[in-house]
Design a protein around this motif. Structure first.
Motif, PDB file in Angstrom:
ATOM      1  N   ARG A  23       0.836  -1.216   0.000  1.00 21.30           N
ATOM      2  CA  ARG A  23       0.000   0.000   0.000  1.00 21.30           C
ATOM      3  C   ARG A  23       0.860   1.250   0.000  1.00 21.30           C
ATOM      4  NH1 ARG A  23      -3.736  -2.684   3.632  1.00 21.30           N
ATOM      5  NH2 ARG A  23      -2.398  -1.989   5.311  1.00 21.30           N
ATOM      6  N   PHE A  24       1.906   1.237   0.795  1.00 17.17           N
ATOM      7  CA  PHE A  24       2.795   2.397   0.894  1.00 17.17           C
ATOM      8  C   PHE A  24       3.474   2.708  -0.445  1.00 17.17           C
ATOM      9  CE2 PHE A  24       6.980   4.261   1.968  1.00 17.17           C
ATOM     10  CZ  PHE A  24       6.546   5.412   2.592  1.00 17.17           C
ATOM     11  N   LEU A  25       3.903   1.647  -1.157  1.00 13.31           N
ATOM     12  CA  LEU A  25       4.624   1.828  -2.413  1.00 13.31           C
ATOM     13  C   LEU A  25       3.725   1.765  -3.647  1.00 13.31           C
ATOM     14  CD1 LEU A  25       7.746  -0.384  -1.630  1.00 13.31           C
ATOM     15  CD2 LEU A  25       7.616   2.123  -1.643  1.00 13.31           C
ATOM     16  N   ASN A  26       2.446   1.445  -3.444  1.00 15.20           N
ATOM     17  CA  ASN A  26       1.488   1.302  -4.550  1.00 15.20           C
ATOM     18  C   ASN A  26       1.936   0.203  -5.520  1.00 15.20           C
ATOM     19  OD1 ASN A  26      -0.918   1.918  -5.828  1.00 15.20           O
ATOM     20  ND2 ASN A  26       0.043   3.406  -7.186  1.00 15.20           N
ATOM     21  N   ILE A  27       2.281  -0.957  -4.951  1.00 15.94           N
ATOM     22  CA  ILE A  27       2.642  -2.140  -5.719  1.00 15.94           C
ATOM     23  C   ILE A  27       1.864  -3.318  -5.138  1.00 15.94           C
ATOM     24  CG2 ILE A  27       4.937  -1.282  -6.358  1.00 15.94           C
ATOM     25  CD1 ILE A  27       6.148  -2.971  -4.116  1.00 15.94           C
ATOM     26  N   THR A  28       2.031  -4.494  -5.725  1.00 12.26           N
ATOM     27  CA  THR A  28       1.317  -5.667  -5.225  1.00 12.26           C
ATOM     28  C   THR A  28       2.100  -6.340  -4.097  1.00 12.26           C
ATOM     29  OG1 THR A  28       2.374  -7.216  -6.747  1.00 12.26           O
ATOM     30  CG2 THR A  28       0.355  -6.103  -7.524  1.00 12.26           C
ATOM     31  N   PRO A  29       1.411  -7.055  -3.201  1.00  5.19           N
ATOM     32  CA  PRO A  29       2.113  -7.796  -2.151  1.00  5.19           C
ATOM     33  C   PRO A  29       3.116  -8.805  -2.721  1.00  5.19           C
ATOM     34  CG  PRO A  29      -0.172  -7.594  -1.562  1.00  5.19           C
ATOM     35  CD  PRO A  29      -0.045  -7.077  -2.977  1.00  5.19           C
ATOM     36  N   ARG A  30       2.777  -9.421  -3.854  1.00  6.84           N
ATOM     37  CA  ARG A  30       3.696 -10.387  -4.471  1.00  6.84           C
ATOM     38  C   ARG A  30       5.002  -9.708  -4.867  1.00  6.84           C
ATOM     39  NH1 ARG A  30       6.266 -14.010  -3.699  1.00  6.84           N
ATOM     40  NH2 ARG A  30       7.595 -14.579  -5.394  1.00  6.84           N
ATOM     41  N   THR A  31       4.903  -8.482  -5.371  1.00 11.07           N
ATOM     42  CA  THR A  31       6.096  -7.726  -5.745  1.00 11.07           C
ATOM     43  C   THR A  31       6.941  -7.421  -4.512  1.00 11.07           C
ATOM     44  OG1 THR A  31       4.941  -6.761  -7.634  1.00 11.07           O
ATOM     45  CG2 THR A  31       6.935  -5.647  -6.915  1.00 11.07           C
ATOM     46  N   VAL A  32       6.283  -7.165  -3.394  1.00 11.12           N
ATOM     47  CA  VAL A  32       7.014  -6.915  -2.140  1.00 11.12           C
ATOM     48  C   VAL A  32       7.861  -8.131  -1.779  1.00 11.12           C
ATOM     49  CG1 VAL A  32       6.769  -6.542   0.350  1.00 11.12           C
ATOM     50  CG2 VAL A  32       5.347  -5.241  -1.255  1.00 11.12           C
ATOM     51  N   TYR A  33       7.270  -9.324  -1.855  1.00 11.20           N
ATOM     52  CA  TYR A  33       8.021 -10.543  -1.542  1.00 11.20           C
ATOM     53  C   TYR A  33       9.183 -10.738  -2.516  1.00 11.20           C
ATOM     54  CZ  TYR A  33       4.522 -11.998   1.848  1.00 11.20           C
ATOM     55  OH  TYR A  33       3.702 -12.067   2.933  1.00 11.20           O
ATOM     56  N   SER A  34       8.944 -10.441  -3.780  1.00  9.81           N
ATOM     57  CA  SER A  34       9.990 -10.559  -4.784  1.00  9.81           C
ATOM     58  C   SER A  34      11.146  -9.604  -4.503  1.00  9.81           C
ATOM     59  CB  SER A  34       9.399 -10.281  -6.175  1.00  9.81           C
ATOM     60  OG  SER A  34      10.385 -10.350  -7.159  1.00  9.81           O
ATOM     61  N   LEU A  35      10.816  -8.362  -4.141  1.00  6.50           N
ATOM     62  CA  LEU A  35      11.843  -7.378  -3.805  1.00  6.50           C
ATOM     63  C   LEU A  35      12.605  -7.773  -2.538  1.00  6.50           C
ATOM     64  CD1 LEU A  35       9.870  -4.125  -4.617  1.00  6.50           C
ATOM     65  CD2 LEU A  35      11.880  -4.984  -5.842  1.00  6.50           C
ATOM     66  N   ALA A  36      11.897  -8.358  -1.571  1.00  7.10           N
ATOM     67  CA  ALA A  36      12.556  -8.823  -0.336  1.00  7.10           C
ATOM     68  C   ALA A  36      13.529  -9.952  -0.653  1.00  7.10           C
ATOM     69  CB  ALA A  36      11.519  -9.278   0.680  1.00  7.10           C
ATOM     70  N   ASP A  37      13.121 -10.883  -1.524  1.00  2.33           N
ATOM     71  CA  ASP A  37      14.012 -11.978  -1.931  1.00  2.33           C
ATOM     72  C   ASP A  37      15.239 -11.433  -2.648  1.00  2.33           C
ATOM     73  OD1 ASP A  37      12.331 -13.883  -0.876  1.00  2.33           O
ATOM     74  OD2 ASP A  37      11.364 -14.357  -2.794  1.00  2.33           O
ATOM     75  N   GLN A  38      15.013 -10.481  -3.551  1.00  4.61           N
ATOM     76  CA  GLN A  38      16.120  -9.881  -4.301  1.00  4.61           C
ATOM     77  C   GLN A  38      17.099  -9.191  -3.349  1.00  4.61           C
ATOM     78  OE1 GLN A  38      14.903  -6.788  -6.982  1.00  4.61           O
ATOM     79  NE2 GLN A  38      16.908  -6.615  -7.927  1.00  4.61           N
ATOM     80  N   HIS A  39      16.572  -8.453  -2.388  1.00  8.52           N
ATOM     81  CA  HIS A  39      17.434  -7.747  -1.432  1.00  8.52           C
ATOM     82  C   HIS A  39      18.222  -8.729  -0.568  1.00  8.52           C
ATOM     83  CE1 HIS A  39      18.787  -4.332   0.900  1.00  8.52           C
ATOM     84  NE2 HIS A  39      18.517  -5.014   1.998  1.00  8.52           N
ATOM     85  N   GLU A  40      17.549  -9.810  -0.175  1.00 12.40           N
ATOM     86  CA  GLU A  40      18.195 -10.820   0.671  1.00 12.40           C
ATOM     87  C   GLU A  40      19.314 -11.550  -0.075  1.00 12.40           C
ATOM     88  OE1 GLU A  40      16.357 -14.813   2.135  1.00 12.40           O
ATOM     89  OE2 GLU A  40      15.704 -13.226   3.507  1.00 12.40           O
ATOM     90  N   LYS A  41      19.092 -11.867  -1.354  1.00 11.98           N
ATOM     91  CA  LYS A  41      20.060 -12.661  -2.124  1.00 11.98           C
ATOM     92  C   LYS A  41      21.208 -11.826  -2.672  1.00 11.98           C
ATOM     93  CE  LYS A  41      16.655 -16.076  -3.459  1.00 11.98           C
ATOM     94  NZ  LYS A  41      15.784 -16.566  -4.517  1.00 11.98           N
ATOM     95  N   THR A  42      20.921 -10.611  -3.126  1.00 10.96           N
ATOM     96  CA  THR A  42      21.944  -9.842  -3.842  1.00 10.96           C
ATOM     97  C   THR A  42      22.315  -8.522  -3.159  1.00 10.96           C
ATOM     98  OG1 THR A  42      20.365  -8.642  -5.216  1.00 10.96           O
ATOM     99  CG2 THR A  42      21.143 -10.782  -6.038  1.00 10.96           C
ATOM    100  N   GLY A  43      21.502  -8.089  -2.203  1.00 12.31           N
ATOM    101  CA  GLY A  43      21.756  -6.798  -1.573  1.00 12.31           C
ATOM    102  C   GLY A  43      21.260  -5.631  -2.401  1.00 12.31           C
ATOM    103  N   SER A  44      20.716  -5.918  -3.578  1.00  7.88           N
ATOM    104  CA  SER A  44      20.176  -4.852  -4.422  1.00  7.88           C
ATOM    105  C   SER A  44      18.671  -4.754  -4.225  1.00  7.88           C
ATOM    106  CB  SER A  44      20.495  -5.130  -5.896  1.00  7.88           C
ATOM    107  OG  SER A  44      19.820  -6.301  -6.322  1.00  7.88           O
TER     108      SER A  44
END
Length: 87
Positions: A23-44
């Motif tokens: 809600r804060f970023l105006n994206i889907t919850p699935r995208t949030v999980y994807s971004l969290a995975d990306q941050h966890e794996k690559t730091g980006s």
């Protein structure tokens, strides 16, 4: 009469759960999980963290700063203060 303590500034800054962050970023919850995975794996990606027992979480302030660093000043992401409700 409520017995809960008032929320601190840190608690109000914390976004807990994929729906709150989405809600804060105006994206889907699935995208949030994807971004969290990306941050966890690559730091980006966006600074969204997985926290054991809580799911995902992010700081409004850190997200705003991160996006501002990437895109320039961001004024259109408002500060959302959750409404205080008595149980």
């Amino acid at each position: 009469m409520s017995t809960t303590a008032p929320a601190t500034a840190t608690q109000l800054d914390l976004l807990r759960g994929a729906r709150s962050i989405a809600r804060f970023l105006n994206i889907t919850p699935r995208t949030v999980y994807s971004l969290a995975d990306q941050h966890e794996k690559t730091g980006s990606g966006l600074p969204i963290r997985r926290i054991d027992g809580m799911g995902v979480a992010a700081s409004r302030t850190v997200l705003r700063q991160h996006l501002s660093d990437l895109l320039g000043p961001i004024d259109e992401i408002p500060v959302e203060v959750p409404a205080q409700t008595d149980p």
